[in-house]
Design a protein around this motif. Structure first.
Motif, PDB file in Angstrom:
ATOM      1  N   THR B  58       7.948  27.088   6.586  1.00  0.00           N
ATOM      2  CA  THR B  58       9.276  26.931   7.193  1.00  0.00           C
ATOM      3  C   THR B  58       9.916  28.285   7.481  1.00  0.00           C
ATOM      4  O   THR B  58      11.113  28.354   7.786  1.00  0.00           O
ATOM      5  N   GLY B  59       9.124  29.329   7.399  1.00  0.00           N
ATOM      6  CA  GLY B  59       9.624  30.657   7.780  1.00  0.00           C
ATOM      7  C   GLY B  59      10.861  31.070   7.005  1.00  0.00           C
ATOM      8  O   GLY B  59      11.754  31.723   7.553  1.00  0.00           O
ATOM      9  N   GLY B  60      10.933  30.641   5.755  1.00  0.00           N
ATOM     10  CA  GLY B  60      12.082  31.043   4.935  1.00  0.00           C
ATOM     11  C   GLY B  60      13.349  30.241   5.190  1.00  0.00           C
ATOM     12  O   GLY B  60      14.391  30.511   4.596  1.00  0.00           O
ATOM     13  N   ARG B  61      13.279  29.269   6.091  1.00  0.00           N
ATOM     14  CA  ARG B  61      14.479  28.464   6.360  1.00  0.00           C
ATOM     15  C   ARG B  61      14.690  27.402   5.291  1.00  0.00           C
ATOM     16  O   ARG B  61      13.736  26.892   4.730  1.00  0.00           O
ATOM     17  N   PRO B  62      15.923  27.019   5.077  1.00  0.00           N
ATOM     18  CA  PRO B  62      16.212  25.974   4.086  1.00  0.00           C
ATOM     19  C   PRO B  62      15.839  24.582   4.605  1.00  0.00           C
ATOM     20  O   PRO B  62      15.855  24.327   5.814  1.00  0.00           O
ATOM     21  N   TYR B  63      15.492  23.718   3.674  1.00  0.00           N
ATOM     22  CA  TYR B  63      15.181  22.328   3.999  1.00  0.00           C
ATOM     23  C   TYR B  63      15.661  21.449   2.854  1.00  0.00           C
ATOM     24  O   TYR B  63      16.269  21.952   1.895  1.00  0.00           O
ATOM     25  N   GLY B  64      15.418  20.137   2.957  1.00  0.00           N
ATOM     26  CA  GLY B  64      15.944  19.213   1.958  1.00  0.00           C
ATOM     27  C   GLY B  64      14.891  18.295   1.369  1.00  0.00           C
ATOM     28  O   GLY B  64      13.760  18.205   1.858  1.00  0.00           O
ATOM     29  N   VAL B  65      15.267  17.629   0.289  1.00  0.00           N
ATOM     30  CA  VAL B  65      14.401  16.657  -0.379  1.00  0.00           C
ATOM     31  C   VAL B  65      15.205  15.380  -0.609  1.00  0.00           C
ATOM     32  O   VAL B  65      16.381  15.443  -0.985  1.00  0.00           O
ATOM     33  N   ASP B  66      14.593  14.239  -0.339  1.00  0.00           N
ATOM     34  CA  ASP B  66      15.240  12.936  -0.531  1.00  0.00           C
ATOM     35  C   ASP B  66      14.565  12.222  -1.689  1.00  0.00           C
ATOM     36  O   ASP B  66      13.345  12.053  -1.705  1.00  0.00           O
ATOM     37  N   VAL B  67      15.364  11.849  -2.679  1.00  0.00           N
ATOM     38  CA  VAL B  67      14.823  11.109  -3.827  1.00  0.00           C
ATOM     39  C   VAL B  67      15.624   9.825  -4.005  1.00  0.00           C
ATOM     40  O   VAL B  67      16.717   9.685  -3.462  1.00  0.00           O
ATOM     41  N   ILE B  68      15.068   8.895  -4.744  1.00  0.00           N
ATOM     42  CA  ILE B  68      15.815   7.695  -5.099  1.00  0.00           C
ATOM     43  C   ILE B  68      16.186   7.815  -6.566  1.00  0.00           C
ATOM     44  O   ILE B  68      15.302   7.813  -7.436  1.00  0.00           O
ATOM     45  N   VAL B  69      17.460   8.000  -6.836  1.00  0.00           N
ATOM     46  CA  VAL B  69      17.916   8.043  -8.230  1.00  0.00           C
ATOM     47  C   VAL B  69      18.664   6.741  -8.490  1.00  0.00           C
ATOM     48  O   VAL B  69      19.814   6.599  -8.108  1.00  0.00           O
ATOM     49  N   PRO B  70      17.997   5.783  -9.091  1.00  0.00           N
ATOM     50  CA  PRO B  70      18.639   4.473  -9.245  1.00  0.00           C
ATOM     51  C   PRO B  70      19.819   4.583 -10.199  1.00  0.00           C
ATOM     52  O   PRO B  70      19.723   5.236 -11.239  1.00  0.00           O
ATOM     53  N   SER B  71      20.910   3.950  -9.839  1.00  0.00           N
ATOM     54  CA  SER B  71      22.062   3.978 -10.738  1.00  0.00           C
ATOM     55  C   SER B  71      21.969   2.811 -11.720  1.00  0.00           C
ATOM     56  O   SER B  71      22.455   2.878 -12.838  1.00  0.00           O
ATOM     57  N   THR B  72      21.308   1.744 -11.303  1.00  0.00           N
ATOM     58  CA  THR B  72      21.063   0.662 -12.251  1.00  0.00           C
ATOM     59  C   THR B  72      19.594   0.741 -12.658  1.00  0.00           C
ATOM     60  O   THR B  72      18.727   1.070 -11.864  1.00  0.00           O
ATOM     61  N   TYR B  73      19.350   0.439 -13.901  1.00  0.00           N
ATOM     62  CA  TYR B  73      18.035   0.633 -14.448  1.00  0.00           C
ATOM     63  C   TYR B  73      17.251  -0.681 -14.411  1.00  0.00           C
ATOM     64  O   TYR B  73      17.703  -1.693 -14.947  1.00  0.00           O
ATOM     65  N   ASP B  74      16.111  -0.662 -13.742  1.00  0.00           N
ATOM     66  CA  ASP B  74      15.261  -1.846 -13.684  1.00  0.00           C
ATOM     67  C   ASP B  74      14.084  -1.620 -14.632  1.00  0.00           C
ATOM     68  O   ASP B  74      13.249  -0.754 -14.398  1.00  0.00           O
ATOM     69  N   GLU B  75      14.027  -2.421 -15.693  1.00  0.00           N
ATOM     70  CA  GLU B  75      12.990  -2.190 -16.708  1.00  0.00           C
ATOM     71  C   GLU B  75      11.576  -2.234 -16.143  1.00  0.00           C
ATOM     72  O   GLU B  75      10.698  -1.509 -16.566  1.00  0.00           O
ATOM     73  N   ARG B  76      11.414  -3.124 -15.153  1.00  0.00           N
ATOM     74  CA  ARG B  76      10.071  -3.267 -14.591  1.00  0.00           C
ATOM     75  C   ARG B  76       9.581  -1.986 -13.932  1.00  0.00           C
ATOM     76  O   ARG B  76       8.398  -1.795 -13.737  1.00  0.00           O
ATOM     77  N   ALA B  77      10.533  -1.086 -13.552  1.00  0.00           N
ATOM     78  CA  ALA B  77      10.143   0.102 -12.805  1.00  0.00           C
ATOM     79  C   ALA B  77       9.246   1.025 -13.633  1.00  0.00           C
ATOM     80  O   ALA B  77       8.530   1.847 -13.079  1.00  0.00           O
ATOM     81  N   GLU B  78       9.284   0.893 -14.964  1.00  0.00           N
ATOM     82  CA  GLU B  78       8.421   1.773 -15.761  1.00  0.00           C
ATOM     83  C   GLU B  78       7.202   1.058 -16.342  1.00  0.00           C
ATOM     84  O   GLU B  78       6.452   1.644 -17.110  1.00  0.00           O
TER      85      GLU B  78
END
Lengths: 378, 378
Positions: B58-78
């Motif tokens: 990226t030639g030193g340019r800034p970029y971004g990252v998209d994540v999913i941070v769940p606010s409610t916890y789903d037990e099945r997810a782990e």
């Protein structure tokens, strides 16, 4: 915000108001916009009364009429209402009656029910090809009617010819770019690109996606109006930036004091948030975007007998709606409205709305111009 | 089209590209836009590899990252994937297997199935609160990561604090004005107002309706980006006119030669019209806008066993999808995409798209300015 369609139709600003209420149509037209009366649910005699009134109340300015000229013929559309009533399956009638009875909503008194059925009977003819032609004939007898819009696709060739022979501009609503292509070929001069967020019968494509697509298909062969979700002047700037020549609004007029809604309905409308509408088949059997209620949602849930075909579903639903309005039950009240409903939060007048839209438009155009200048300077 | 967010994030034009493909993210960033890598389906180790590569490209340019941070916890997810497989009811598995067998789609060879399951197992952790925190920690170790975006609501307070302590901008996607209000209160600085026409997980409010609402709620406390349905530069002008500071696009990059899709998938995408997407639960159990196919629609029809909850539906569907891609069956291929898909009709490059969007934007701004001038002159 003047665009070429203002010269074509003789209005000052390209803000189009679709309404079933002549007071809204007149007020928008007097305020420099272009009012379009929804006429498909009335009889030719009723339309004659409305247009005579409009001629008296629009100060000589041109206005429009919206009719439904079906291109496919549905035999049931000409069945007398009494026979239609008899065609409604007992299961469907019982489902609705039980729902309302359990919610404590009274039946209609016999005389109100008779009046409602007579009204429906008088208006039903407007949805057939011949009925629509009779409405068009009434419109053509009023020289201030400058545009006739077909709500379901391009009008048949003889109707287009007739309108053009009277120097009346031909408009049509479309929900897909492919519809626009056919409409242009049929001689339509004003294509209303209506997104899924609009109230009433809508498709699935959003206004933001549909408008540039329709503009590209239509080119300079017709004017495009953006419809669906428009309640703010910045959205008019957005629409014109995308190549539309104007905007077509319906929902925002429902909250004005000129609208046909009574106080109970108006209050229910003001309380409906942006996310309070859905595309549902409960009202007509076809997909209509309307405010959600316990009544509309009950038809979607397990236990629903499923929707009846048009026009049977509408005959059944109309009576339920009349009962709900009479009982003033906001929790059961559904009405055709688009996602603009969230912006309709209290009483205003058509004049207020027209002024606000134009101010907000001006601010939006300046905002964009300022960005552009900044870029040029950098 | 420079807006304040360009200064905040260090890009030249406020065109944001969401992509799961690092080549797209790098190419958009190099072309002056702001690429955002969708990271929630990979492991921390995979993300480290991707970000190291991006830093190099990226030639030193800034970029971004998209994540999913769940606010409610789903037990099945782990729950470990092998256990999830065992939790899928026989009826659902049989429904899908029968459908594919009848369509003549072969099963996966054992080694491919094992590889797919291992991939899923490695990536699944990203959807849990702790998994998402691990992804954020990886992102924070790369100083060119200038923004972290939370795909499902505002990140939890400790994550917001951590990001701000590292001078990383906090973004979040929203589908309702009420979401935006909560996000602002949680410290979000960039609100992506994503309309229903977007691909992936979306709400019901259209972009044209949502953007002015979110702009009104957010005021000058955050920057708003318009997302959903944007494929044409005139829509960027429309978005900025409505008060957005930029646009967030996903679908348009899928058709570029930089995208992660293989030739078969690309061809299927080019053939999909604007009306070829729908919001369906087949892929994850939650509503995802994706291209319709026989596979996605079969889950909607009578005979469907109904959708499994997240993540079970996804585990089941992923394997079907892999079978369909392997068999190169366009009629059964569904992929997350928005209504912009109709504008993606053939191969281009990220550079071509970036150039086209900016040219079209310029034309749209000039079009609007010309109208305005005309009005002032009249």
């Amino acid at each position: 915000m003047r665009t070429p369609i203002c010269d074509l139709l003789g209005c000052e600003v390209p803000i189009f108001a679709f309404s079933h209420c002549r007071d809204v149509v007149a007020a928008v037209t007097r305020a420099g916009g272009f009012g379009v009366l929804g006429a498909s649910t009335g009889s030719p005699e009723q339309l004659e009364v409305e247009l005579a009134w409009l001629d008296e109340h629009t100060g000589g300015r041109p206005y429009g009429v919206d009719v439904i000229v079906p291109s496919t013929y549905d035999e049931r559309a000409e069945v007398p209402p009494a026979e239609l009533e008899a065609m409604i399956p007992e299961e469907h009638r019982a489902f609705q009656d039980r729902l309302l009875a359990e919610a404590g909503v009274a039946e209609l008194p016999a005389d109100e029910r008779a009046r409602l059925r007579a009204e429906l009977a008088a208006g039903r003819g407007g949805m057939t090809p011949d009925g629509a032609r009779r409405l068009v004939a009434v419109a053509l007898a009023h020289r201030n009617v400058r545009m006739v819009v077909s709500a379901l696709g391009a009008p048949p060739p003889d109707v287009v010819e007739d309108l053009k022979a009277h120097d009346v501009v031909v408009g049509a609503l479309c929900g897909k770019a492919s519809h626009a292509r056919r409409q242009i070929e049929a001689g339509v001069q004003v294509v209303v690109a209506q997104g899924t967020e609009a109230g009433g019968h809508t498709g699935e494509i959003s206004t933001l996606v549909l408008v540039p697509e329709v503009v590209a298909v239509v080119g300079d062969r017709a004017a495009v109006l953006a419809a669906g979700g428009i309640s703010h002047g910045s959205q008019i700037a957005a629409s014109l930036a995308m190549g539309a020549q104007g905007v077509w609004c319906g929902t925002i007029w429902l909250g004005t004091r000129e609208s046909e809604l009574d106080d109970f309905e108006r209050t229910a409308l003001y309380a409906t948030p942006t996310e309070g509408t859905a595309r549902r088949r409960a009202r007509t059997g076809k997909t209509v975007r309307m405010t959600r209620s316990e009544l509309s949602e009950a038809w979607e849930r397990p236990g629903s007998p499923g929707y009846l075909p048009t026009p049977l579903q509408g005959v059944l639903y109309n009576e339920a709606h009349a009962r709900v309005v009479r009982a003033r039950r906001g929790d059961l009240w559904s009405f055709p409205a688009g996602q603009s409903v969230g912006a309709v939060t209290g009483e205003s007048s058509v004049g207020d709305v027209m002024f606000r839209l134009q101010s907000e438009y001006g601010e939006a155009v300046e905002r964009l111009a300022a960005l552009d200048t900044r870029e040029n300077l950098s």
